[in-house]
Scaffold this active site. Structure first.
Site, PDB file in Angstrom:
ATOM      1  N   ARG A 160       0.933  -1.170  -0.167  1.00 24.17           N
ATOM      2  CA  ARG A 160       0.088  -0.088  -0.057  1.00 24.17           C
ATOM      3  C   ARG A 160       0.939   1.250  -0.007  1.00 24.17           C
ATOM      4  O   ARG A 160       1.237   1.671   1.045  1.00 24.17           O
ATOM      5  CB  ARG A 160      -0.899  -0.198   1.273  1.00 24.17           C
ATOM      6  CG  ARG A 160      -2.135   0.892   1.142  1.00 24.17           C
ATOM      7  CD  ARG A 160      -2.123   2.032   2.187  1.00 24.17           C
ATOM      8  NE  ARG A 160      -0.951   2.681   2.130  1.00 24.17           N
ATOM      9  CZ  ARG A 160      -0.624   3.523   3.058  1.00 24.17           C
ATOM     10  NH1 ARG A 160      -1.193   3.688   4.125  1.00 24.17           N
ATOM     11  NH2 ARG A 160       0.575   4.284   2.768  1.00 24.17           N
ATOM     12  N   ASP A 272       4.687   3.645  11.013  1.00 19.18           N
ATOM     13  CA  ASP A 272       4.239   5.254  10.916  1.00 19.18           C
ATOM     14  C   ASP A 272       3.264   5.562  10.292  1.00 19.18           C
ATOM     15  O   ASP A 272       2.640   6.479  10.534  1.00 19.18           O
ATOM     16  CB  ASP A 272       5.607   5.702   9.894  1.00 19.18           C
ATOM     17  CG  ASP A 272       5.704   7.112   9.808  1.00 19.18           C
ATOM     18  OD1 ASP A 272       5.723   7.779  10.886  1.00 19.18           O
ATOM     19  OD2 ASP A 272       5.361   7.879   8.731  1.00 19.18           O
ATOM     20  N   ASN A 412      -2.783  10.963  -0.020  1.00 19.75           N
ATOM     21  CA  ASN A 412      -1.665  11.050  -0.819  1.00 19.75           C
ATOM     22  C   ASN A 412      -1.416  10.244  -2.004  1.00 19.75           C
ATOM     23  O   ASN A 412      -2.391   9.299  -2.046  1.00 19.75           O
ATOM     24  CB  ASN A 412      -0.280  10.900  -0.075  1.00 19.75           C
ATOM     25  CG  ASN A 412       0.007  11.703   1.111  1.00 19.75           C
ATOM     26  OD1 ASN A 412      -0.201  13.235   1.008  1.00 19.75           O
ATOM     27  ND2 ASN A 412       0.205  11.616   2.284  1.00 19.75           N
TER      28      ASN A 412
END
Ligand code: NAD
Length: 557
Positions: A160, A272, A412
């Protein structure tokens, strides 16, 4: 031979090049045209370089002139990656001196395009590839890395990549880019950073059919076989690089949460996309509250997208509210989700475990527009990877219900943003408090110029990593990310808030990363998670550990 630059000490543990050509071809040691006359004599470089000895400033000027002359961002990415492969010190000088201009190239959005084109623009291998053919050999593969002094690994399986989906081995651009940010933003030494891609195949048919694709030509392996490979990697990494911080990056939803739970209490590791995103978004929210003059406990936050980013952000909001005294169940009620099947509610039978915490009692509601009408959120956060989903009608409803609607379109790269900065400001008459995942230019509405915030994880993870490395922390905890968020939010100045910013200017990133590292280190000591002793002057010590891209003098005695 010794180097006069103490600060670059990790590099001198590596074998020095033997011949002049070796010096030029080793990106760790290469100074290019900046090798001095004395070095050219001592290292066998005379004649291998043009006669004029350049200063680093002249080299930076040349690189940036070249950079700005390129016709596309992908060309800029290729140029700057080439520099990183030739001369790391100059690369970091250029990046650190021009961070606002370079960040969108070495990271989102351009890195996304670079990953999509990785096989086509491939020049020189960077990082370590572990493939499913390496089962039983992972330690041997990792041992080929030229140094044992690795402090931070960023690892992906490419499933991903940003909001772009499965890019298989082409996802390597992400660990490479993130580690460049560890150095550029927080001064973790470049030779202590190791990018890793675990190639378990790809389900991306376009890549599988592409003759220039760099990865294995097979569908993803899953289940026990996949888990065994990841386990072998974690065990080998901890053995070869004791205490290493392992950052999981851009794994698919179904593995990201599972792997975080599996390893967070066993290794020095974090994800993250979940924890870093949660922290940076929380910081943006805390700053937004300084603009709206409201309290976190009074918010109703509606998320579009209930994946790693959305759940990570909600968990951090909840942790922050609990710290402020709200009971857990009450805190969770402040966060609502719409996913691809509609409002996340208790009666739904299709919810994964991580969504269940945020499944409330409510009648079914199929889409975002209806949810906004029904719930009247004070904050709308887009983390769906679905572009244009914050429509004019939705944004205007937010503006009707709130004097200063908080709208974060975090997906994004730029092409996936739920709405643009310009749309958010125009549709709300300049009242929106806006942030995005990828950068947008300032917008002038009604004569006032507003600066959109970029909820860039680079505000958080480099500083957290620096705090972990400087203390030799054994684990990475959620509390560290809450501390990081509060520190980041506390650093934004009133004049920045007045411009609509919810994050400090990127030009302050070193100050930000340093402050976060100090806050994280204090948390590490408080929880006795450190393996290194506490220095007397903690801020001074951490500052002394931050890499500065300066050329050593290779002939100094
Ligand atoms: P993910 O795949 O884990 O989650 C995506 C979620 O969106 C899933 O819950 C999915 O059900 C939902 N979704 C998909 N289509 C939808 C639709 N039409 N309507 C409603 N929901 C829909 O991905 P993620 O890690 O959560 O990342 C999501 C996005 O957030 C990506 O674009 C990523 O780049 C971005 N992101 C931004 C930041 C940042 O700004 N700092 C950080 C991390 C991720």
């Amino acid at each position: 031979m010794t180097t006069s630059n103490k600060q670059t000490s990790p590099r001198i543990q590596r074998t020095l090049p033997k011949t002049g050509v070796d010096w030029l071809h080793n990106p760790v040691f290469n100074k290019g045209t900046a090798f001095t006359e004395a070095e050219r004599d001592a290292l066998g470089l005379r004649g291998l370089l043009p006669p004029h000895v350049q200063t680093m400033a002249e080299q930076v000027q040349r690189v940036m002139a070249n950079f700005r002359s390129k016709s596309s961002d992908l060309e800029r990415y290729i140029q700057i990656a080439g520099l990183q492969d030739r001369n790391e010190t100059l690369f970091y000088r250029v990046v650190m001196d021009n961070l606002e201009e370079l960040m969108p190239i070495i990271y989102t959005p351009t890195v996304g395009k670079a990953c999509q084109e990785y096989g086509h623009i491939f020049r020189r291998s960077r990082g370590c590839y572990i493939s499913s053919n390496d089962r039983g050999l992972v330690e041997k593969v990792l041992a080929n890395w030229p140094t044992r002094d690795v402090k931070v690994i960023v690892v992906t399986d490419g499933e991903r990549i940003l909001g772009l989906g499965d890019l298989g081995a082409s996802g390597m651009g992400i660990p490479v880019g993130k580690l460049s940010l560890y150095t550029a933003c927080a001064g973790i030494h470049p030779t202590q950073c190791l990018p890793v891609t675990i190639d378990v195949g790809t389900d991306n048919e376009t890549l599988l059919a592409d003759p220039l694709y760099i990865g294995l030509r097979q569908k993803r392996i899953r289940g026990g076989e996949y888990d065994a490979l990841i386990e072998e990697f974690v065990v080998a990494a901890e053995k070869l690089f004791p205490g290493v911080l392992i950052q999981f990056e851009d794994f698919g939803n179904r593995n990201a949460f599972r792997l975080l739970e599996k390893y967070r209490d066993r290794a020095c590791t974090f994800n993250d996309d979940i924890q870093g995103t949660g922290s940076v978004a929380l910081a943006g929210i805390l700053s937004a509250l300084r603009i709206t003059g409201q309290k976190l406990a009074d918010q109703r936050v509606l998320f579009l997208g209930a994946g790693e980013a959305g759940i990570g952000i909600a968990e951090n909001i909840v942790a922050c509210l609990v710290e402020e005294g709200l009971p857990l169940a009450e805190a969770r009620k402040r966060c609502w989700f719409v996913d691809s099947k509609g409002l996340v509610i208790k009666s739904r039978k299709d919810l994964t475990e991580h969504k269940l915490h945020f499944a409330h009692d409510h009648a079914p509601c199929g889409d975002l527009l209806s949810a906004v009408k029904l719930l009247k959120p004070t904050m709308l956060l887009g983390v769906s990877g679905q572009p244009k989903t914050f429509t004019e009608e939705i944004v205007k409803l937010m503006a009707e219900a709130n004097p200063r609607p908080v709208i974060f379109a975090l997906s994004n790269p730029t092409s996936k943003a739920e709405c643009t900065a310009e749309e958010a400001y125009r549709w709300t008459g300049g009242r929106a408090v806006f942030a995005s995942g990828s950068p947008f230019a300032p917008v002038t509405v009604g004569g006032k110029t507003l600066v959109p915030g970029q909820g860039n994880n680079a505000y958080i993870f480099p500083g957290v990593g620096l705090g972990v490395v400087c203390t030799g922390a054994r684990r990475v905890t959620d509390a560290m990310f809450i501390k990081a968020a509060r520190t980041l939010a506390s650093l934004i100045r009133d004049n920045e808030l007045a411009e609509g910013r919810v994050y400090p200017s990127l030009s302050r990133i070193h100050e930000v990363s340093h402050a976060i590292a100090v806050a994280v280190a204090q948390e590490v000591y408080a929880k006795k998670l450190n393996t290194l002793s506490r220095p007397e002057d903690l801020p001074g010590y951490i500052r002394s550990q931050m890499f500065k891209p300066e050329y050593p003098n290779y002939t100094a005695k």
